[in-house]
Design a protein around this motif. Structure first.
Motif, PDB file in Angstrom:
ATOM      1  N   VAL A   1       0.856  -1.193   0.000  1.00  0.00           N
ATOM      2  CA  VAL A   1       0.000   0.000   0.000  1.00  0.00           C
ATOM      3  C   VAL A   1       0.889   1.239   0.000  1.00  0.00           C
ATOM      4  N   TYR A   2       0.740   2.079  -1.029  1.00  0.00           N
ATOM      5  CA  TYR A   2       1.523   3.305  -1.140  1.00  0.00           C
ATOM      6  C   TYR A   2       0.597   4.522  -1.131  1.00  0.00           C
TER       7      TYR A   2
ATOM      8  N   CYS B   1      -5.309  -2.096   5.271  1.00  0.00           N
ATOM      9  CA  CYS B   1      -3.917  -1.641   5.304  1.00  0.00           C
ATOM     10  C   CYS B   1      -3.084  -2.450   6.297  1.00  0.00           C
ATOM     11  N   GLU B   2      -3.708  -2.862   7.385  1.00  0.00           N
ATOM     12  CA  GLU B   2      -3.003  -3.655   8.387  1.00  0.00           C
ATOM     13  C   GLU B   2      -2.717  -5.073   7.888  1.00  0.00           C
TER      14      GLU B   2
ATOM     15  N   THR C   1      -1.742  -7.857  -4.329  1.00  0.00           N
ATOM     16  CA  THR C   1      -2.241  -6.565  -4.819  1.00  0.00           C
ATOM     17  C   THR C   1      -1.340  -5.432  -4.348  1.00  0.00           C
ATOM     18  N   VAL C   2      -0.960  -4.566  -5.277  1.00  0.00           N
ATOM     19  CA  VAL C   2      -0.216  -3.352  -4.941  1.00  0.00           C
ATOM     20  C   VAL C   2      -1.171  -2.177  -5.121  1.00  0.00           C
ATOM     21  N   LEU C   3      -1.545  -1.550  -4.014  1.00  0.00           N
ATOM     22  CA  LEU C   3      -2.492  -0.437  -4.017  1.00  0.00           C
ATOM     23  C   LEU C   3      -1.710   0.878  -3.951  1.00  0.00           C
TER      24      LEU C   3
ATOM     25  N   GLY D   1       0.659   0.998   8.088  1.00  0.00           N
ATOM     26  CA  GLY D   1       0.353   0.112   6.979  1.00  0.00           C
ATOM     27  C   GLY D   1       0.447   0.766   5.618  1.00  0.00           C
ATOM     28  N   ILE D   2       0.764   2.068   5.574  1.00  0.00           N
ATOM     29  CA  ILE D   2       0.844   2.797   4.307  1.00  0.00           C
ATOM     30  C   ILE D   2       2.261   3.349   4.129  1.00  0.00           C
TER      31      ILE D   2
END
Length: 326
Positions: free
Chosen positions: A17-18, A99-100, A106-108, A127-128
């Motif tokens: 997650v970015y 996010c946790e 998957t790359v969000l 988580g981000i």
């Protein structure tokens, strides 16, 4: 992390997650491209998607979170981009569970220009992985541009690179396009010198204004009139020029009347200590009393020009007379 650190981090591994956030669109687009390339997709039509954050409200957010667990087809990863995702604290409580514990395939990537007032500050949430794409300092951009030129097969000189950053007023997208232009002119292995930059890289109006104020401080009338003519031919308004001169002499007056160190003044004025040092030299040449007097006169002329008391051309002419012949 800063944008310029992203490439190195991606070599170490891809996060799931970015948050790509900042006011520099060139860096935002570059970060998205770098992450997508790191995913190494062979089936983009099947494993890449883009969603607008404004559609993810209520049940839409729930459905979106569920879709993130969809398995990729013929690739190891899926690449999911969301533009302008702004969540309330209540919506974040639902989103943070993902996010946790994100889907490993998957790359969000969340892409925001700026944080929206009254919404959750995602870069502070766990988580981000936050990628800072705000406009960089001149020093950082100089290093980045030097590396970019080397990567494009050019041989840059340090002072030429620094000049190009200033000519482009720290606009990364323009620096990239000007680098490609220089490559087409100079060819592989071409040396980028200060003379090359001065000949082929057009100076932004903001940098022209900087040159104008420096010529005024040095009382170099010939250089001043050449720059002023160039600005007015390109449609630059007289009041804008006068306001810039007034701002410059206000800075000199503040420096002249201050007992703070260069570092303290730099923090107060929002400039670099080097700039404070150069302005101190100007104050020493002109004299503190003269600097303060000029600022008061230019301020009065600027106010008069803006309010209609003076014609704008007359106000600028009077300001020039005060600077060079007063």
């Amino acid at each position: 992390m800063k944008y310029i650190e992203l490439a190195k981090k991606l070599k170490e591994g891809i996060e799931r997650v970015y948050l790509i956030e900042g006011d520099d669109a060139f860096f935002r687009d570059g970060a998205v491209k770098a992450i997508k390339e790191a995913c190494n997709l062979t089936q983009s039509l099947l494993n890449e998607s883009c969603t607008e954050g404004e559609t993810l409200k209520g049940d839409g957010l729930t459905a979106f979170i569920g879709s993130l667990y969809t398995a990729p087809m013929f690739d190891e990863l899926r690449f999911v981009r969301v533009n302008s995702l702004f969540l309330t604290e209540r919506e974040w409580e639902r989103f943070k569970q993902y996010c946790e514990k994100p889907c490993p395939s998957t790359v969000l990537v969340i892409v925001n220009a700026t944080k929206k007032q009254g919404t959750t500050d995602l870069k502070r949430k766990g988580g981000i992985t936050y990628v800072d794409c705000s406009r960089e300092s001149e020093e950082t951009l100089t290093r980045w541009l030097f590396t970019l030129m080397r990567r494009e097969g050019l041989v840059p000189e340090q002072d030429a690179v620094a000049l190009m950053v200033r000519c482009c007023t720290q606009d990364a997208a323009r620096m990239k396009s000007e680098t490609l232009k220089l490559k087409s002119i100079l060819g592989e292995g071409g040396r980028v010198t200060r003379a090359v930059v001065e000949e082929y890289v057009p100076k932004d109006a903001e940098y022209k204004i900087y040159e104008l104020t420096q010529a005024a401080s040095r009382k170099n009338f010939d250089a001043f009139t050449d720059i002023l003519t160039d600005l007015t031919v390109k449609g630059f308004d007289e009041i804008a020029v006068l306001s810039s001169l007034c701002s410059h002499y206000r800075t000199l007056a503040e420096i002249a009347s201050s007992n703070l160190s260069d570092k303290e003044l730099a923090e107060t004025l929002g400039v670099k200590p080097y700039a404070v040092g150069k302005n101190r030299e100007a104050v020493a040449r002109l004299g503190a009393k003269r600097v303060c007097e000029l600022y008061r006169k230019l301020y009065a002329l600027s106010c008069g020009g803006k309010s209609g008391v003076y014609h704008k051309s007359g106000a600028l002419t009077a300001a020039i007379a005060n600077i060079f012949f007063g």
